[in-house]
Design a protein around this motif. Sequence first.
Motif, PDB file in Angstrom:
ATOM      1  N   ASP A  64       0.844  -1.176   0.000  1.00 37.95           N
ATOM      2  CA  ASP A  64       0.000   0.000   0.000  1.00 37.95           C
ATOM      3  C   ASP A  64       0.890   1.241   0.000  1.00 37.95           C
ATOM      4  N   GLN A 102      -5.446  -2.821  -7.007  1.00 38.22           N
ATOM      5  CA  GLN A 102      -3.997  -2.834  -6.888  1.00 38.22           C
ATOM      6  C   GLN A 102      -3.367  -1.780  -7.794  1.00 38.22           C
ATOM      7  N   GLU A 425      -2.860  -3.625  -1.160  1.00 40.91           N
ATOM      8  CA  GLU A 425      -3.267  -2.225  -1.184  1.00 40.91           C
ATOM      9  C   GLU A 425      -4.676  -2.063  -0.635  1.00 40.91           C
TER      10      GLU A 425
END
Length: 790
Positions: A64, A102, A425
């Motif tokens: 992330d 993502q 993420e």
Amino acid sequence: MEKWDANWIWVNDSLRRNNQYIEARGSFELQTSPDSALLRITANQEYVLFVNGSEIGRGPSPCDNDWQYYDVYDVADKLLPGRNVVAVLAYNFGTDSIVTGQRQGPGGLLCQIDLKTDPSVEESFCAAATGTDWKCRVSPRWRPDSIRMHMWGGYREIYLADREDGWDLPEYDDSDWMPAAVVAGANEAESPWPRLLAREIPHLKKSWLRPVAVVGEQAYLGAIANADSVLEGAGHPDLMFVDASVPGSYPNATYDFGTEVVGYPELELEAPEGGVAHLFYGEGLELELTDTFVLKKGSNRVRSFGRRAFRFMKLALQGTPAPVEVRSVNMKSVHYPYPEHGSFACSDERLNRIWEVGKYTAIVNSQEHFEDCPYREGALWVADAVVMARVVYQAFGDLALVRKSLLQIARIQNEDGSIPGTGPESNGFMLPDFCAHWLFGVKEYVDYSGDDKFLAELWPSVSRLEAWFQAQEDEEGLFANADRDGWWCFIDWSDDIERKDKVAAISCYYYKFLLTVAQLARRMGEEERAQALETKAIRLRLTIRSRMRLPESPLFADSLSADGLSASLTAQTNFVAAWCGIMEPEEAKCFIEDFYLAGKLPPIKGAFFYHIVLETLFAYSYREEALKEIRYFWGAMLDRGATTWWETFDPSLPECTVPSPYLGHTPTYMQASIPVSFSHGWGASPTYLLTREMLGIDTSRLGEDRVALRPAAAGGLTWAKGTIPTPRGDIEAFWSETDGGQFAFEARLPAGLSWSAGQSFAPIETAEQDDGGTVVTGMFTVTQSDYSCV
């Protein structure tokens, strides 16, 4: 916190776009070779690093933006007195839509090299750091306007080999490049990447692979010769030649790598007048064009930038004014560097093959984090990770990837306290059952590792998740509104389960969740909290039993809504009730014998949910039935050619079918936008269960320095043996049938491990070895193994 002098850089705003490759260079002078040189680097989203023309590595670990990983390399042996150049190829996906959320955030590259030139001086100094003194350009080697592979993944690649210009070499003249544009400072709170984390796992293991067979060869108006010369161990005296000089010709060869492979394909070709090479990939023979290489005249060494996952690869040539010589077809395979000496074998070769395929499936799905499938999206799905972690405990004994994967999910915890169903993420995938599975995974990791620091780090996340679960309760304490918009009440890949309002399986998971938090709270020294949670769990169990169980029946309905109990009854709901301890033992036996084994409920077609089925069957001593399920479900996959376990599978379909968007196997079939995975680690449960339940080595409480010895003979097995790697050392075990019909068992335990024995296993003697380890020998019978309520 590490000191950073570097800034995040990229090309200037006017040049930024989706699917962008950039090249950046920085240089510095040295009077002497350095004593040490540590280079830190990261990028959003990928980089390949070169120092003085040598490729050093690639990364970073997907993450992330708020928790950005960076890598560290020791490059002292690559530096020389005089001018030195650091060159980086970096890639950014952009802002296009992607299913799992993502590849988010703007393009950015961060790099710094710190040196020590005098070993007597403790402090290092920054020799080079990304900033406006670095040069940067959009790479001329990739066409940016290629199309997407599919909506779960990235773009196809069109690579222009004739644009190669030696940009990564130290002697290259970059004077006409533009200065890099600074995007943000390192560790700045307002940066797109406010927090930098050092890599938490080793770099991936790399190995070169070659195809093992040619499964198709077509001249298509051209000519192709010696296609088998590039195979592993071919020893062919002649090289492969392909001639696509006839207008419209398209000669090609399709190669089989023998099993699913994950990594970076690479070709070596001699193209006297250039031409075009295409690479098509597929887990099956439904091949998709992904990589296009426009060849330069002469020697070409080309490879994909993006990672690929496939078993079959087709190489096709077109527009070659002169024949092309194909010198090699290689694949740089990558996966997490497990110690691969864990083993299992028994008298049934079918079970042995099933164990090995499960182990390999877990390996190829173990990358920078646990992946649900390396082909489709490579995301970190919670439930997939928890199942694969159990394989790791019994087959590899390596904790780093488990720890990292559980932490990465916690780091993207939603503001309301819920845990996303996938990562690494932040995203909007809300699966309420996966929230519980994450906690089950945390508890299992703590039990196996004894890592109380890990638990303390995650304890605030656990508490927020507990509060989120509580906020979902109705007035009776049941988990309510599980079917709300934007949520995915998964449970299993099945359309048979009715998921309305109060879904029984979710409330059952909530009950197990409460008991699990209570156990962890007690470990954290919070006894009062633990008791309160246990009291709450008891009340919830009574409510589930009184409100969601059919009258005069051991079965639970799928859901409860304003219309009453659902008419649907499924094996999934009732196995969850048994697995979580909602059913009484006799009810569980009745359900298993009179309903599930009698075939009165819709069949289960998902390899994931079978881990709950099999764990429950083993727990209630239905070992014969568990082995029969393994031989049937996973054996049927083997019979249809599986070399890694499939995402879903319906053994009742005609034997010619395999998973595909068009051949059933999953509720989403006939939707080409959702390709079905041939390699899913969530299906590897037989690998840990055969070691734990049949060989009889249960390492789930290794964190307390103890193992359970519960060998069991069933399903006609006459012997079993295996090695279970652990952080404490290897455990070796063996049992075999004796002339008297009993079974002799021996286990060799490393020093420092205590053990307990199941009721059916009678230890005869123990002996201490020279290394401090223990040998335990004894006898057991084939009758019944330990009975325990889940």
